[in-house]
Scaffold this motif. Structure first.
Motif, PDB file in Angstrom:
ATOM      1  N   THR A 156       0.833  -1.207   0.000  1.00 36.53           N
ATOM      2  CA  THR A 156       0.000   0.000   0.000  1.00 36.53           C
ATOM      3  C   THR A 156       0.867   1.257   0.000  1.00 36.53           C
ATOM      4  O   THR A 156       0.373   2.346   0.273  1.00 36.53           O
ATOM      5  N   SER A 157       2.162   1.124  -0.312  1.00 33.49           N
ATOM      6  CA  SER A 157       3.074   2.263  -0.316  1.00 33.49           C
ATOM      7  C   SER A 157       3.068   2.955  -1.674  1.00 33.49           C
ATOM      8  O   SER A 157       2.625   2.395  -2.684  1.00 33.49           O
ATOM      9  N   LEU A 158       3.613   4.179  -1.721  1.00 36.29           N
ATOM     10  CA  LEU A 158       3.718   4.919  -2.979  1.00 36.29           C
ATOM     11  C   LEU A 158       4.530   4.134  -3.995  1.00 36.29           C
ATOM     12  O   LEU A 158       4.152   4.009  -5.156  1.00 36.29           O
ATOM     13  N   ASP A 159       5.650   3.576  -3.562  1.00 34.01           N
ATOM     14  CA  ASP A 159       6.539   2.857  -4.464  1.00 34.01           C
ATOM     15  C   ASP A 159       5.839   1.667  -5.112  1.00 34.01           C
ATOM     16  O   ASP A 159       6.181   1.280  -6.230  1.00 34.01           O
ATOM     17  N   TRP A 160       4.873   1.069  -4.439  1.00 31.82           N
ATOM     18  CA  TRP A 160       4.140  -0.086  -4.958  1.00 31.82           C
ATOM     19  C   TRP A 160       2.945   0.328  -5.811  1.00 31.82           C
ATOM     20  O   TRP A 160       2.576  -0.357  -6.764  1.00 31.82           O
ATOM     21  N   MET A 161       2.328   1.481  -5.511  1.00 36.50           N
ATOM     22  CA  MET A 161       1.054   1.848  -6.100  1.00 36.50           C
ATOM     23  C   MET A 161       1.162   2.646  -7.393  1.00 36.50           C
ATOM     24  O   MET A 161       0.213   2.686  -8.170  1.00 36.50           O
ATOM     25  N   VAL A 162       2.296   3.327  -7.628  1.00 39.22           N
ATOM     26  CA  VAL A 162       2.352   4.251  -8.761  1.00 39.22           C
ATOM     27  C   VAL A 162       3.077   3.632  -9.945  1.00 39.22           C
ATOM     28  O   VAL A 162       3.757   2.607  -9.830  1.00 39.22           O
TER      29      VAL A 162
ATOM     30  N   GLY B  42      -0.395   9.110  -0.415  1.00 37.08           N
ATOM     31  CA  GLY B  42      -0.803   9.970  -1.512  1.00 37.08           C
ATOM     32  C   GLY B  42      -2.161   9.593  -2.044  1.00 37.08           C
ATOM     33  O   GLY B  42      -2.941   8.889  -1.394  1.00 37.08           O
ATOM     34  N   VAL B  43      -2.435  10.044  -3.264  1.00 33.11           N
ATOM     35  CA  VAL B  43      -3.727   9.809  -3.892  1.00 33.11           C
ATOM     36  C   VAL B  43      -3.516   9.518  -5.367  1.00 33.11           C
ATOM     37  O   VAL B  43      -2.622  10.071  -6.015  1.00 33.11           O
ATOM     38  N   ILE B  44      -4.336   8.619  -5.907  1.00 32.66           N
ATOM     39  CA  ILE B  44      -4.386   8.326  -7.331  1.00 32.66           C
ATOM     40  C   ILE B  44      -5.787   8.686  -7.804  1.00 32.66           C
ATOM     41  O   ILE B  44      -6.780   8.208  -7.249  1.00 32.66           O
TER      42      ILE B  44
ATOM     43  N   GLU C  54     -11.600   8.343 -18.280  1.00 32.67           N
ATOM     44  CA  GLU C  54     -11.458   6.923 -18.586  1.00 32.67           C
ATOM     45  C   GLU C  54     -10.044   6.561 -19.004  1.00 32.67           C
ATOM     46  O   GLU C  54      -9.589   5.450 -18.754  1.00 32.67           O
ATOM     47  N   ASP C  55      -9.327   7.501 -19.607  1.00 39.49           N
ATOM     48  CA  ASP C  55      -7.991   7.196 -20.120  1.00 39.49           C
ATOM     49  C   ASP C  55      -6.885   8.057 -19.513  1.00 39.49           C
ATOM     50  O   ASP C  55      -5.776   8.089 -20.014  1.00 39.49           O
ATOM     51  N   THR C  56      -7.167   8.779 -18.418  1.00 38.54           N
ATOM     52  CA  THR C  56      -6.176   9.661 -17.804  1.00 38.54           C
ATOM     53  C   THR C  56      -6.098   9.399 -16.309  1.00 38.54           C
ATOM     54  O   THR C  56      -7.121   9.354 -15.622  1.00 38.54           O
ATOM     55  N   ARG C  57      -4.875   9.254 -15.806  1.00 40.23           N
ATOM     56  CA  ARG C  57      -4.626   8.903 -14.404  1.00 40.23           C
ATOM     57  C   ARG C  57      -3.636   9.910 -13.815  1.00 40.23           C
ATOM     58  O   ARG C  57      -2.579  10.176 -14.392  1.00 40.23           O
ATOM     59  N   LEU C  58      -3.963  10.450 -12.653  1.00 38.58           N
ATOM     60  CA  LEU C  58      -3.108  11.391 -11.938  1.00 38.58           C
ATOM     61  C   LEU C  58      -2.576  10.726 -10.678  1.00 38.58           C
ATOM     62  O   LEU C  58      -3.338  10.147  -9.909  1.00 38.58           O
ATOM     63  N   GLU C  59      -1.254  10.802 -10.463  1.00 41.25           N
ATOM     64  CA  GLU C  59      -0.612  10.203  -9.290  1.00 41.25           C
ATOM     65  C   GLU C  59       0.114  11.285  -8.495  1.00 41.25           C
ATOM     66  O   GLU C  59       0.946  12.021  -9.036  1.00 41.25           O
TER      67      GLU C  59
ATOM     68  N   GLY D 276      10.686  13.310   0.147  1.00 38.96           N
ATOM     69  CA  GLY D 276      10.472  13.401  -1.284  1.00 38.96           C
ATOM     70  C   GLY D 276       9.028  13.634  -1.665  1.00 38.96           C
ATOM     71  O   GLY D 276       8.094  13.268  -0.934  1.00 38.96           O
ATOM     72  N   PHE D 277       8.841  14.253  -2.853  1.00 46.56           N
ATOM     73  CA  PHE D 277       7.523  14.495  -3.428  1.00 46.56           C
ATOM     74  C   PHE D 277       7.512  13.934  -4.847  1.00 46.56           C
ATOM     75  O   PHE D 277       8.482  14.089  -5.602  1.00 46.56           O
ATOM     76  N   ASN D 278       6.405  13.299  -5.213  1.00 51.36           N
ATOM     77  CA  ASN D 278       6.316  12.653  -6.511  1.00 51.36           C
ATOM     78  C   ASN D 278       4.967  12.969  -7.140  1.00 51.36           C
ATOM     79  O   ASN D 278       3.927  12.918  -6.477  1.00 51.36           O
ATOM     80  N   GLY D 279       4.974  13.292  -8.426  1.00 50.91           N
ATOM     81  CA  GLY D 279       3.726  13.550  -9.116  1.00 50.91           C
ATOM     82  C   GLY D 279       3.841  13.253 -10.598  1.00 50.91           C
ATOM     83  O   GLY D 279       4.894  13.456 -11.210  1.00 50.91           O
ATOM     84  N   GLY D 280       2.765  12.734 -11.181  1.00 50.57           N
ATOM     85  CA  GLY D 280       2.768  12.433 -12.604  1.00 50.57           C
ATOM     86  C   GLY D 280       1.362  12.298 -13.141  1.00 50.57           C
ATOM     87  O   GLY D 280       0.427  11.963 -12.402  1.00 50.57           O
ATOM     88  N   ILE D 281       1.210  12.574 -14.435  1.00 51.89           N
ATOM     89  CA  ILE D 281      -0.072  12.379 -15.103  1.00 51.89           C
ATOM     90  C   ILE D 281       0.172  11.485 -16.313  1.00 51.89           C
ATOM     91  O   ILE D 281       1.166  11.641 -17.038  1.00 51.89           O
ATOM     92  N   PHE D 282      -0.731  10.514 -16.518  1.00 55.30           N
ATOM     93  CA  PHE D 282      -0.544   9.485 -17.538  1.00 55.30           C
ATOM     94  C   PHE D 282      -1.809   9.400 -18.394  1.00 55.30           C
ATOM     95  O   PHE D 282      -2.926   9.386 -17.872  1.00 55.30           O
ATOM     96  N   TRP D 283      -1.583   9.303 -19.705  1.00 59.02           N
ATOM     97  CA  TRP D 283      -2.687   9.261 -20.669  1.00 59.02           C
ATOM     98  C   TRP D 283      -2.547   8.027 -21.534  1.00 59.02           C
ATOM     99  O   TRP D 283      -1.467   7.756 -22.067  1.00 59.02           O
TER     100      TRP D 283
END
Length: 442
Positions: free
Chosen positions: A197-203, A359-361, A366-371, A387-394
């Motif tokens: 359930t960690s960031l490293d596992w979920m993103v 964090g939050v996902i 339907e085709d865009t995910r924010l981490e 550390g802080f991590n952020g990304g958007i995926f399409w």
């Protein structure tokens, strides 16, 4: 009377002609049947291709097979269900396949800008790449399902290394479902005590830094019990390594250009890497998992011949809201082990530590995910990292993913581990801004 006579004679003539025509049709039909029978006899006389004993049909289809024995994997390492191709061997009866093999591949490439307080390099703009081939298969046997998973990988590039053309067996393990609720896994995989359930596992993962505690791949035997939403696993795994530094004195004799000889004593050092213990460590987890909620508790215990017994205890949870948002958090505390090291690692064999991430996902469409997430690591002697991590995926289609994001890590009292060439400053920081592509095939 004459008219009647001629009518009867005409009817008789027509009847005779029709009978003759039907006789001709019957003869033609009989000849066709005889020709067809001859052709059938010829086909039956030809040699037939033989199938393996017990099987009658080999099928091909897009996507992955039904592999219930696949163990938990990081989100960034998972194979999509509609990716690749599956070969299935069907039994003679009208039933589900008894043997399946799925093959798929993926190329991840990232353009990475790195600005790090490093003793050896300045800020860079570079390209990093990772290629993988996934192979997994299973077969039903009289004693249960037996399967295997192989992941081949070649990677490199970016600020930290050049691309390696060598292909490594990045993962390799097999499983045996010897009972409906029991499964034995043996091989090389994510360690059992990983925080799922960690960031490293979920993103999603690219060849850039992540934040918070991570996990290692490890050689292991793992026994898993699953009943509905509950799962318990226990394993014996290869112990951590330790780098020892040995110092000594050597005698050096030199001769100058005119024949004078001198003897000097010089101090020498050498490093050796070896297991911390002659016996495996013990890891376990207990998990409850449903569509909207997951909770996990993990533990690790390891003998240490160079210091106190190593240990770790951790856990975390995820909460989903309306299939749009997933909140996640995890934390771990322990001593000595490097199984959760990420940006910081133990410097001594008894280095105490703790770490956390959350964090939050958000599925914004339907085709865009924010981490989004943050993580913290604190080792008594190794230092700290926030550390802080952020990304958007399409995902325009299932075979293509485009991503953009950044990772920032701030170090405090950082100590480079023995043998490390990273050269990060004691109180430095690291910023990575990246654009990445995920290309899946076939």
């Amino acid at each position: 009377m004459k008219m009647m006579k001629w009518a009867l004679l005409g009817s008789a003539a027509v009847a005779v002609t029709a009978t003759a025509a039907r006789a001709d049709d019957l003869a033609d039909l009989k000849a066709q049947i005889e020709a067809l029978q001859t052709r059938v006899s010829q086909l039956e006389a030809q040699p037939q291709a033989s199938a393996p004993s017990g099987y009658s049909l080999l099928t091909f289809r897009d996507g992955q097979g039904t592999f219930e024995g696949i163990l938990p994997e990081r989100y960034g390492d998972r194979v999509r269900e509609d990716s690749g191709i599956t070969f299935s061997v069907m039994p003679t009866a009208d039933a589900a396949p008894v043997a399946e093999v799925s093959v798929s591949g993926e190329i991840r490439t990232a353009l990475v800008y790195t600005d790090i307080d490093d003793k050896h390099s300045d800020d860079t703009l570079d390209v990093a790449n990772r290629g993988r081939i996934f192979i997994r298969g299973k077969v039903d046997t009289a004693v249960g399902e037996v399967g295997g998973y192989f992941r081949l990988e070649a990677s490199g590039g970016g600020n930290f290394s050049d691309y390696s053309e060598s292909t490594n067996m990045n993962k390799a393990y097999g499983w045996w479902k010897f009972a409906p609720e029991w499964e034995l896994m043996a091989g090389y995989n994510d360690n059992t005590g990983a925080l799922q359930t960690s960031l490293d596992w979920m993103v999603s993962s690219l060849p850039v830094r992540t934040v918070g505690p991570s996990n290692v791949n490890n050689e292991q035997f793992r026994l898993t019990f699953t009943s509905g939403p509950l799962a318990f696993a226990i394993s014996v795994e290869d112990p951590d390594n330790i780098t020892t530094v040995k110092t000594g004195v050597a005698t050096v004799t030199t001769t100058d250009g005119v024949g004078n000889t001198g003897t000097f004593l010089v101090l020498t050092t050498s490093t050796t890497e070896k297991d911390k213990s002659d016996i495996p460590n013990l890891q376990a987890y207990l998990m409850y998992s449903s569509d909207a909620f997951t909770a996990q508790v993990v533990g690790l215990l390891q003998d240490d011949e160079f210091g106190s017994t190593d240990w770790a205890v951790g856990g975390g949870a995820t909460i989903g809201i309306a299939d749009s948002f997933t909140f996640y958090a995890a934390a771990v505390v322990g001593e000595g082990t490097s199984s959760y090291a990420n940006n910081v690692s133990p410097v001594t064999t008894d280095d105490e530590f703790w770490g956390a991430s959350g964090g939050v996902i958000a599925n914004v469409s339907e085709d865009t995910r924010l981490e989004l997430g943050l993580g913290y690591e604190d080792y008594d002697l190794g230092g700290e990292a926030l550390g802080f991590n952020g990304g958007i995926f399409w995902d325009p289609v299932s075979q293509v993913t485009l991503g953009f994001g950044a990772t920032y890590v701030e170090f405090n009292d950082f100590v480079n581990a023995p043998g490390s060439t990273a050269g990060i400053e004691d109180d430095g920081d690291s910023l990575q801004v990246w654009f990445g592509t995920y290309l899946r095939f076939p």
